[in-house]
Design a protein around this motif. Structure first.
Motif, PDB file in Angstrom:
ATOM      1  N   ASN A  64       0.826  -1.208   0.000  1.00 56.87           N
ATOM      2  CA  ASN A  64       0.000   0.000   0.000  1.00 56.87           C
ATOM      3  C   ASN A  64       0.864   1.264   0.000  1.00 56.87           C
ATOM      4  O   ASN A  64       0.557   2.239   0.681  1.00 56.87           O
ATOM      5  N   SER A  90     -10.114  -2.993   5.980  1.00 57.54           N
ATOM      6  CA  SER A  90     -10.505  -4.089   5.100  1.00 57.54           C
ATOM      7  C   SER A  90     -10.689  -3.592   3.667  1.00 57.54           C
ATOM      8  O   SER A  90     -10.996  -2.427   3.425  1.00 57.54           O
ATOM      9  N   GLY A  91     -10.516  -4.504   2.721  1.00 56.02           N
ATOM     10  CA  GLY A  91     -10.706  -4.157   1.320  1.00 56.02           C
ATOM     11  C   GLY A  91      -9.504  -4.533   0.481  1.00 56.02           C
ATOM     12  O   GLY A  91      -8.667  -5.338   0.889  1.00 56.02           O
ATOM     13  N   GLN A  92      -9.432  -3.952  -0.703  1.00 56.29           N
ATOM     14  CA  GLN A  92      -8.352  -4.238  -1.628  1.00 56.29           C
ATOM     15  C   GLN A  92      -7.027  -3.671  -1.128  1.00 56.29           C
ATOM     16  O   GLN A  92      -6.958  -2.529  -0.678  1.00 56.29           O
ATOM     17  N   GLN A  93      -5.983  -4.485  -1.210  1.00 54.60           N
ATOM     18  CA  GLN A  93      -4.634  -4.085  -0.812  1.00 54.60           C
ATOM     19  C   GLN A  93      -3.721  -4.231  -2.028  1.00 54.60           C
ATOM     20  O   GLN A  93      -3.977  -5.051  -2.916  1.00 54.60           O
ATOM     21  N   GLN A  94      -2.658  -3.441  -2.051  1.00 51.92           N
ATOM     22  CA  GLN A  94      -1.737  -3.489  -3.187  1.00 51.92           C
ATOM     23  C   GLN A  94      -0.310  -3.782  -2.744  1.00 51.92           C
ATOM     24  O   GLN A  94       0.213  -3.131  -1.843  1.00 51.92           O
ATOM     25  N   HIS A 163      -2.740  -7.341  -6.366  1.00 56.24           N
ATOM     26  CA  HIS A 163      -3.820  -6.933  -5.464  1.00 56.24           C
ATOM     27  C   HIS A 163      -4.440  -8.147  -4.786  1.00 56.24           C
ATOM     28  O   HIS A 163      -4.524  -9.227  -5.368  1.00 56.24           O
ATOM     29  N   PHE A 164      -4.863  -7.948  -3.552  1.00 55.90           N
ATOM     30  CA  PHE A 164      -5.585  -8.994  -2.833  1.00 55.90           C
ATOM     31  C   PHE A 164      -6.527  -8.338  -1.832  1.00 55.90           C
ATOM     32  O   PHE A 164      -6.352  -7.171  -1.456  1.00 55.90           O
ATOM     33  N   LYS A 165      -7.514  -9.084  -1.411  1.00 54.24           N
ATOM     34  CA  LYS A 165      -8.489  -8.573  -0.457  1.00 54.24           C
ATOM     35  C   LYS A 165      -8.141  -9.039   0.949  1.00 54.24           C
ATOM     36  O   LYS A 165      -7.841 -10.204   1.166  1.00 54.24           O
TER      37      LYS A 165
END
Length: 327
Positions: A64, A90-94, A163-165
């Protein structure tokens, strides 16, 4: 692949403006432990995300937008890192991977990257069970250059975003309220950063542990929350000398001295992260390239020469003209 002896020392840093309640007052270890224990909330489900990397290429990894781990040494890089502190909600991470050429048998940096099994990165989700043991991890991300379709042998650098959640029960402010430091006068900002580093080095050299830990209070609060630390772990970190960072043991020392030699504030790069809201000084070249310039060399308990790079990312909250530690 030969393994490098790499240990992550869990301890962090933070500066002025720790929290409105504590202002600039130097707090005792007891006061800090009480304060931080109240800041950490516990949850029924406490997921822990970890990143594992292994590489013979030089590389850097951002989570991130924050630097998580890098290696430009001749020896292969290998590490496992808790990444919850870089997951704000929480949510999409990079995850951003940057690859650079490794070394040949004579210790010279190669001109190009290489294809094949030269780099691998894995992210797993786990957590603590009631017995205090880590649960069987669930693989979330797996990236290997062996599966790469791009011809790396023709490139001098290669960057890739993954990317992952993530699902976490907490929310951290982190650097979200920070100013875009790239829009400020660069010369003036650099002088502010240098002044900040000098203050931190002075505190380290003079062993002003309460001052150091107080300055890291805001960062510690978010770090402890993201890893769900109980009071006994908080107590351990707040009463143990040293700060969080990357520690690398190298060769057997021929000296019996155990003094610390801090890195000089020279030959550095002023690097911006987090969409320009984070800044730090990094070594410009050599094996220490890309590492935090806040660090030192000494001899560890096993008689090995050791290099330690202390974590410290600075930001400037909106409405302020002062730098603070945020990671």
């Amino acid at each position: 692949m030969n393994k490098i002896t790499t240990t992550l020392l869990f301890t962090i840093l933070y500066v002025s403006g720790c929290a409105q309640e504590v202002k600039d007052k130097v707090m005792s270890s007891g006061d800090r432990i009480s304060y931080l224990s109240e800041k950490v909330h516990r949850f029924k489900q406490e997921p822990l995300y970890q990143l594992e990397v292994e590489s013979v290429l030089s590389f850097s990894i951002l989570m991130n937008g924050c630097p998580v781990y890098s290696n430009f040494d001749q020896r292969p890089g290998m590490a496992r890192v808790d990444i919850n502190p870089y997951i704000l909600k929480s949510g999409q991470q990079q995850v951003t991977i940057a690859l650079y050429p490794g070394y040949d048998g004579q210790g010279t940096v190669k001109q190009y990257l290489e294809n094949g099994s030269k780099f691998s990165l894995k992210i797993e989700k786990t957590g603590w069970d009631k017995g205090g043991n880590l649960k069987t991890p669930e693989e979330i991300v797996l990236y290997k250059t062996a599966n790469e379709t791009t011809d790396l042998a023709k490139l001098k650098t290669y960057k890739k975003d993954i990317h992952f959640k993530a699902d976490v029960p907490y929310q951290l402010k982190g650097w979200t309220n920070g100013q875009d430091l790239t829009q400020l006068d660069r010369v003036q900002l650099e002088q502010q950063v240098l002044s900040f580093y000098r203050q931190m080095l002075s505190a380290f050299e003079n062993k002003e542990d309460d001052d150091l830990n107080t300055k890291f209070l805001k960062a510690d609060a978010e770090w402890y929350q993201s890893l769900y630390f109980p009071k006994d772990i908080i107590t351990k970190f707040q009463t143990t000398k040293g700060r969080k960072g990357k520690s690398v043991a190298t060769t057997l020392s021929t000296s019996t001295r155990n003094s610390r030699t801090f890195y000089s504030l020279q030959n550095y790069d002023l690097k911006f992260y987090g969409d320009g809201r984070l800044v730090r000084l990094e070594s410009r070249e050599g094996a220490n390239r890309g590492e935090s310039l806040l660090g030192y060399e000494d001899i560890d308990k096993n008689g090995l020469n050791r290099k330690t790079f202390v974590d410290m990312l600075l930001y400037m909250p909106k409405g302020s003209n002062s730098l603070e530690i945020i990671r």
